[in-house]
Design a protein around this motif. Structure first.
Motif, PDB file in Angstrom:
ATOM      1  N   ARG A 247       0.821  -1.213   0.000  1.00  0.00           N
ATOM      2  CA  ARG A 247       0.000   0.000   0.000  1.00  0.00           C
ATOM      3  C   ARG A 247       0.856   1.263   0.000  1.00  0.00           C
ATOM      4  O   ARG A 247       0.483   2.256  -0.611  1.00  0.00           O
ATOM      5  CB  ARG A 247      -1.033  -0.017   1.119  1.00  0.00           C
ATOM      6  CG  ARG A 247      -0.552   0.217   2.494  1.00  0.00           C
ATOM      7  CD  ARG A 247      -1.725   0.139   3.465  1.00  0.00           C
ATOM      8  NE  ARG A 247      -1.298   0.305   4.827  1.00  0.00           N
ATOM      9  CZ  ARG A 247      -1.745  -0.409   5.840  1.00  0.00           C
ATOM     10  NH1 ARG A 247      -2.651  -1.349   5.650  1.00  0.00           N
ATOM     11  NH2 ARG A 247      -1.314  -0.171   7.056  1.00  0.00           N
TER      12      ARG A 247
ATOM     13  N   TRP B 134      -6.736   2.222  -8.255  1.00  0.00           N
ATOM     14  CA  TRP B 134      -6.191   2.239  -6.901  1.00  0.00           C
ATOM     15  C   TRP B 134      -7.304   2.577  -5.905  1.00  0.00           C
ATOM     16  O   TRP B 134      -7.410   1.955  -4.849  1.00  0.00           O
ATOM     17  CB  TRP B 134      -5.031   3.216  -6.792  1.00  0.00           C
ATOM     18  CG  TRP B 134      -4.638   3.526  -5.377  1.00  0.00           C
ATOM     19  CD1 TRP B 134      -4.583   4.749  -4.816  1.00  0.00           C
ATOM     20  CD2 TRP B 134      -4.228   2.598  -4.362  1.00  0.00           C
ATOM     21  NE1 TRP B 134      -4.173   4.644  -3.504  1.00  0.00           N
ATOM     22  CE2 TRP B 134      -3.958   3.326  -3.200  1.00  0.00           C
ATOM     23  CE3 TRP B 134      -4.093   1.212  -4.331  1.00  0.00           C
ATOM     24  CZ2 TRP B 134      -3.545   2.740  -2.008  1.00  0.00           C
ATOM     25  CZ3 TRP B 134      -3.678   0.615  -3.143  1.00  0.00           C
ATOM     26  CH2 TRP B 134      -3.402   1.364  -1.998  1.00  0.00           C
ATOM     27  N   GLY B 135      -8.159   3.526  -6.241  1.00  0.00           N
ATOM     28  CA  GLY B 135      -9.270   3.875  -5.356  1.00  0.00           C
ATOM     29  C   GLY B 135     -10.164   2.679  -5.068  1.00  0.00           C
ATOM     30  O   GLY B 135     -10.610   2.480  -3.938  1.00  0.00           O
ATOM     31  N   GLN B 136     -10.388   1.862  -6.083  1.00  0.00           N
ATOM     32  CA  GLN B 136     -11.204   0.662  -5.894  1.00  0.00           C
ATOM     33  C   GLN B 136     -10.498  -0.366  -5.010  1.00  0.00           C
ATOM     34  O   GLN B 136     -11.143  -1.115  -4.286  1.00  0.00           O
ATOM     35  CB  GLN B 136     -11.543   0.041  -7.246  1.00  0.00           C
ATOM     36  CG  GLN B 136     -12.438   0.913  -8.091  1.00  0.00           C
ATOM     37  CD  GLN B 136     -12.544   0.428  -9.526  1.00  0.00           C
ATOM     38  OE1 GLN B 136     -11.813  -0.447  -9.980  1.00  0.00           O
ATOM     39  NE2 GLN B 136     -13.472   1.009 -10.265  1.00  0.00           N
TER      40      GLN B 136
ATOM     41  N   ILE C 165      -8.261   0.305  -2.560  1.00  0.00           N
ATOM     42  CA  ILE C 165      -7.848   0.816  -1.250  1.00  0.00           C
ATOM     43  C   ILE C 165      -8.415   0.017  -0.071  1.00  0.00           C
ATOM     44  O   ILE C 165      -7.648  -0.392   0.801  1.00  0.00           O
ATOM     45  CB  ILE C 165      -8.154   2.326  -1.117  1.00  0.00           C
ATOM     46  CG1 ILE C 165      -7.164   3.131  -1.967  1.00  0.00           C
ATOM     47  CG2 ILE C 165      -8.079   2.789   0.337  1.00  0.00           C
ATOM     48  CD1 ILE C 165      -7.487   4.617  -2.059  1.00  0.00           C
ATOM     49  N   PRO C 166      -9.713  -0.225   0.021  1.00  0.00           N
ATOM     50  CA  PRO C 166     -10.207  -0.931   1.212  1.00  0.00           C
ATOM     51  C   PRO C 166      -9.521  -2.282   1.445  1.00  0.00           C
ATOM     52  O   PRO C 166      -9.203  -2.636   2.587  1.00  0.00           O
ATOM     53  CB  PRO C 166     -11.696  -1.102   0.935  1.00  0.00           C
ATOM     54  CG  PRO C 166     -12.031   0.054   0.044  1.00  0.00           C
ATOM     55  CD  PRO C 166     -10.810   0.199  -0.852  1.00  0.00           C
TER      56      PRO C 166
ATOM     57  N   GLU D  70     -14.393   3.347   3.810  1.00  0.00           N
ATOM     58  CA  GLU D  70     -14.763   2.732   2.533  1.00  0.00           C
ATOM     59  C   GLU D  70     -15.564   3.691   1.654  1.00  0.00           C
ATOM     60  O   GLU D  70     -15.410   3.686   0.435  1.00  0.00           O
ATOM     61  CB  GLU D  70     -15.509   1.429   2.775  1.00  0.00           C
ATOM     62  CG  GLU D  70     -14.595   0.348   3.324  1.00  0.00           C
ATOM     63  CD  GLU D  70     -15.269  -0.994   3.511  1.00  0.00           C
ATOM     64  OE1 GLU D  70     -16.445  -1.165   3.114  1.00  0.00           O
ATOM     65  OE2 GLU D  70     -14.591  -1.891   4.065  1.00  0.00           O
TER      66      GLU D  70
ATOM     67  N   LYS E 200     -15.204   6.980   1.623  1.00  0.00           N
ATOM     68  CA  LYS E 200     -14.222   7.922   1.086  1.00  0.00           C
ATOM     69  C   LYS E 200     -13.457   7.285  -0.080  1.00  0.00           C
ATOM     70  O   LYS E 200     -13.219   7.930  -1.102  1.00  0.00           O
ATOM     71  CB  LYS E 200     -13.257   8.374   2.177  1.00  0.00           C
ATOM     72  CG  LYS E 200     -13.840   9.384   3.146  1.00  0.00           C
ATOM     73  CD  LYS E 200     -12.808   9.793   4.172  1.00  0.00           C
ATOM     74  CE  LYS E 200     -13.249  10.777   5.219  1.00  0.00           C
ATOM     75  NZ  LYS E 200     -14.451  11.526   5.069  1.00  0.00           N
ATOM     76  N   ALA E 201     -13.062   6.023   0.066  1.00  0.00           N
ATOM     77  CA  ALA E 201     -12.342   5.328  -1.011  1.00  0.00           C
ATOM     78  C   ALA E 201     -13.227   5.180  -2.247  1.00  0.00           C
ATOM     79  O   ALA E 201     -12.768   5.385  -3.376  1.00  0.00           O
ATOM     80  CB  ALA E 201     -11.859   3.962  -0.530  1.00  0.00           C
TER      81      ALA E 201
ATOM     82  N   ALA F 232     -12.524   6.736  -5.922  1.00  0.00           N
ATOM     83  CA  ALA F 232     -12.478   5.909  -7.134  1.00  0.00           C
ATOM     84  C   ALA F 232     -13.431   6.455  -8.199  1.00  0.00           C
ATOM     85  O   ALA F 232     -13.072   6.528  -9.385  1.00  0.00           O
ATOM     86  CB  ALA F 232     -12.821   4.462  -6.798  1.00  0.00           C
TER      87      ALA F 232
ATOM     88  N   CYS G  14      -8.196  12.804  -1.982  1.00  0.00           N
ATOM     89  CA  CYS G  14      -6.984  12.285  -1.318  1.00  0.00           C
ATOM     90  C   CYS G  14      -6.872  12.904   0.074  1.00  0.00           C
ATOM     91  O   CYS G  14      -6.699  12.207   1.074  1.00  0.00           O
ATOM     92  CB  CYS G  14      -5.723  12.660  -2.102  1.00  0.00           C
ATOM     93  SG  CYS G  14      -5.544  11.960  -3.737  1.00  0.00           S
TER      94      CYS G  14
ATOM     95  N   CYS H 125      -9.327  11.927   3.028  1.00  0.00           N
ATOM     96  CA  CYS H 125      -9.014  10.660   3.693  1.00  0.00           C
ATOM     97  C   CYS H 125      -7.741  10.801   4.536  1.00  0.00           C
ATOM     98  O   CYS H 125      -7.692  10.361   5.685  1.00  0.00           O
ATOM     99  CB  CYS H 125      -8.865   9.556   2.657  1.00  0.00           C
ATOM    100  SG  CYS H 125      -9.045   7.903   3.346  1.00  0.00           S
TER     101      CYS H 125
END
Length: 155
Positions: free
Chosen positions: A36, A73-75, A77-78, A109, A111-112, A116, A145, A148
Motif C-alpha cells: 500500500r 487504486w481507489g477501488q 484501497i479498502p 470505505e 471515502k475510497a 475511485a 486524497c 481521507c
C-alpha cells in the motif's frame, strides 16, 4: 475407453483445482503495508504527472492511463487495509495508517469509493481530451486524497 480417459482427465483437473484451493497465498502484514505504501507513492506520482500536464497546457489525453490507474487504486484501497495492519498492531514506525480506519470502516470505505468514482471521471475527461474539465476534476480528486489523509493518515 474414451469415457475412461475423459473421466481420468476430469479427475486430474479436479484434484489439481482442489489442491490449489487448499494452498492459499499467505501475505503478512509487512507485505501488505509495503504494497500500500508503494501504491500510494505511485498514485502520488500519477497525480503529480497529471498536474504537470495541466500546468503545461498540453493535451490531457496523455494522462488517461495515469488517471485510470488512480481510479483502479481507489477501488483497491479498502482491501489494502485489512485488520491487523494499523499502528496499534505494527507501531507508528511501520505504518502511517491510523487505527480510525478500522473503527470507522464504513466512512473509510465511502471515502475510497468516492475517490475511485471521481478518479474514474478524471480518466473519462482525459480520454475526451477535455483540458478544462480535466483540470477542474483533478482538483476534486486531489481533495478526495486529502479528505481521507486528514482523518486516517498520521503525519
Amino acid at each position: 475407453m474414451r469415457t475412461v480417459i475423459v473421466a481420468a482427465v476430469v479427475g486430474l483437473i479436479c484434484t489439481g483445482v482442489t489442491a490449489a484451493a487448499q494452498d492459499p497465498v499467505q501475505i503478512g502484514a509487512a507485505e501488505v503495508v509495503a504494497g500500500r505504501k508503494a501504491a500510494m507513492a505511485l498514485s502520488g506520482a500519477a497525480m503529480s504527472s497529471m498536474k504537470a500536464a495541466i500546468d503545461a497546457g498540453g493535451p490531457v489525453r496523455t494522462q488517461a492511463f495515469a488517471a485510470g490507474g488512480v481510479a483502479r487504486w481507489g477501488q483497491a484501497i479498502p482491501g489494502m487495509f485489512p485488520a491487523g495492519t494499523g499502528q496499534a498492531q505494527l507501531g507508528a514506525e511501520a505504518t502511517d495508517a491510523k487505527d480510525g480506519i478500522w473503527g470507522s470502516r464504513a466512512d473509510f470505505e465511502a471515502k475510497a469509493a468516492s475517490f475511485a468514482t471521481e478518479a474514474g471521471k478524471l480518466a473519462e475527461l482525459a480520454r475526451a481530451d477535455d483540458a478544462a474539465g480535466f483540470a477542474a476534476q483533478w482538483t476534486v480528486v486531489r481533495a478526495g486524497c486529502q479528505s481521507c489523509h486528514e482523518v486516517y493518515k498520521a503525519e
